[in-house]
Write a protein that holds these residues in place. Structure first.
Motif, PDB file in Angstrom:
ATOM      1  N   THR A 152     -90.970 130.382  23.096  1.00 40.16           N
ATOM      2  CA  THR A 152     -90.526 129.026  23.391  1.00 40.16           C
ATOM      3  C   THR A 152     -89.168 128.784  22.749  1.00 40.16           C
ATOM      4  N   GLU A 156     -86.639 123.683  23.620  1.00 40.04           N
ATOM      5  CA  GLU A 156     -87.895 123.181  24.180  1.00 40.04           C
ATOM      6  C   GLU A 156     -88.809 122.661  23.077  1.00 40.04           C
ATOM      7  N   LYS A 159     -87.559 119.330  22.173  1.00 36.85           N
ATOM      8  CA  LYS A 159     -87.795 118.397  23.273  1.00 36.85           C
ATOM      9  C   LYS A 159     -89.191 117.781  23.180  1.00 36.85           C
TER      10      LYS A 159
END
Length: 359
Positions: A152, A156, A159
């Motif tokens: 990941t 992200e 986020k």
């Protein structure tokens, strides 16, 4: 009794609280208290006070839910077809993580939620839908993981956190130096365990977290003249906002001087006679983290002053190496406070005779 409670809750300067407090002896209602509480930035700038959290405790209330209650399950870009499976499935394998996380603020809040994700989605509210991860736990990227060795991307990971924590102190995260260096929220925070008394930090204190990367700055605080950070009277976040600001060094104000003036207000002025390098930038003369010179100076006096000033209008043998304490002819005007022995108000003067900062 109600009047006394109203006087305690309605602190001075808060006009809304003054109006909300009933003038009669009627007890305060939940709506009165909600209006008195300050707004929180946890909900991406919605501006609702924490007292409006009523969706879980008052199911019949239709008011807007807070961020925890309204947190939705994020989409895992590496597994877009994964489906939510509920936290009971996660706990079947992650028993130890469940024990630790159960005492954390995040999981306790998610379990209390019910509007979008529901209490069964306490794990997947951060880690995304877990159906593919349950089928093949070792598959890279099957779940949103919050470590640098995971598939990941840090962007992200951040986020997901900003889904609830956007706005407020984090409104300048995008484009900040920490974001550009691929830092994720979990490099500084650990929401799964209570390591610190506040801020869900990854280490016991803010200063220890910052020192993990900024070891050169931490070393400066060991110098003989330093800010009282090692003594616990100051934290890095008193001057800096690690989540991003409009300044390169992540200052909490627009300029270095404004930051310094928050404590050193006597240096702010205005002055009748201003010292140009002082007005321009405090860092022209001081190192804010620590120095081996007196009062955080970047160079010893009189050498610091001589970076700008020549010996004009002074005896030609003043302020030379020979006049130092170890020189051939030590001069008291050079040793000790040197220039500051006469030019005492070097930051600025309001005295009519202070053009040379003598008074």
């Amino acid at each position: 009794m109600a009047a006394t409670l109203a006087a305690v809750v309605a602190w001075p300067g808060q006009a809304g609280a003054q109006q909300a407090a009933p003038a009669s002896s009627a007890p305060l209602t939940q709506q009165d208290i909600a209006r008195m509480l300050p707004a929180t930035d946890m909900g991406a700038g919605h501006g609702h006070g924490m007292a409006t959290y009523t969706a879980a405790t008052h199911p019949g209330d239709t008011s807007t839910a807070t961020s925890f209650d309204a947190a939705s399950i994020p989409t895992n870009p590496l597994m877009p077809k994964a489906d939510p499976i509920g936290s009971k499935t996660c706990i079947a394998c992650h028993t130890q993580e469940n024990i630790q996380a159960s005492h954390s603020l995040h999981v306790a809040s998610f379990r209390a939620g019910s509007e979008r994700s529901g209490p069964q989605a306490a794990c997947e509210t951060c880690h995304g839908p877990g159906s593919e991860h349950a089928k093949n736990p070792t598959a890279p990227g099957s779940i949103i993981a919050f470590t640098h060795d995971s598939k990941t991307p840090p962007a992200e990971q951040a986020k997901v956190c900003l889904g609830c924590h956007a706005g407020g102190a984090r409104q300048h995260w995008t484009g900040s130096i920490h974001e550009l260096r691929d830092l994720s929220c979990t490099d500084c925070h650990n929401p799964m365990a209570r390591v610190s008394p506040e801020g869900v930090l990854a280490k016991p204190s803010i200063n220890e977290v910052c020192a993990g990367c900024h070891q050169d700055i931490r070393a400066k605080f060991n110098r003989r003249s330093h800010m009282p950070l090692p003594e616990g009277q100051l934290a890095c976040t008193d001057c800096h906002n690690p989540h991003g600001t409009i300044t390169k060094p992540l200052l909490k104000t627009d300029t270095v001087n404004e930051t310094c003036y928050t404590c050193h207000a006597e240096k702010r002025g205005p002055f009748l006679f201003e010292h140009a390098p002082v007005r321009q930038n405090c860092l022209n003369c001081h190192d804010p983290h620590g120095s081996n010179q007196q009062t955080l100076l970047v160079a010893p006096i009189p050498m610091l002053c001589q970076q700008c000033h020549t010996m004009t209008r002074h005896p030609n043998d003043l302020q030379t190496a020979a006049g130092m304490g170890t020189g051939a002819s030590p001069d008291e005007r050079v040793m000790g406070r040197a220039c500051l022995s006469c030019h005492t108000n070097i930051h600025g003067s309001n005295n009519p005779s202070g053009s040379k900062f003598h008074k």
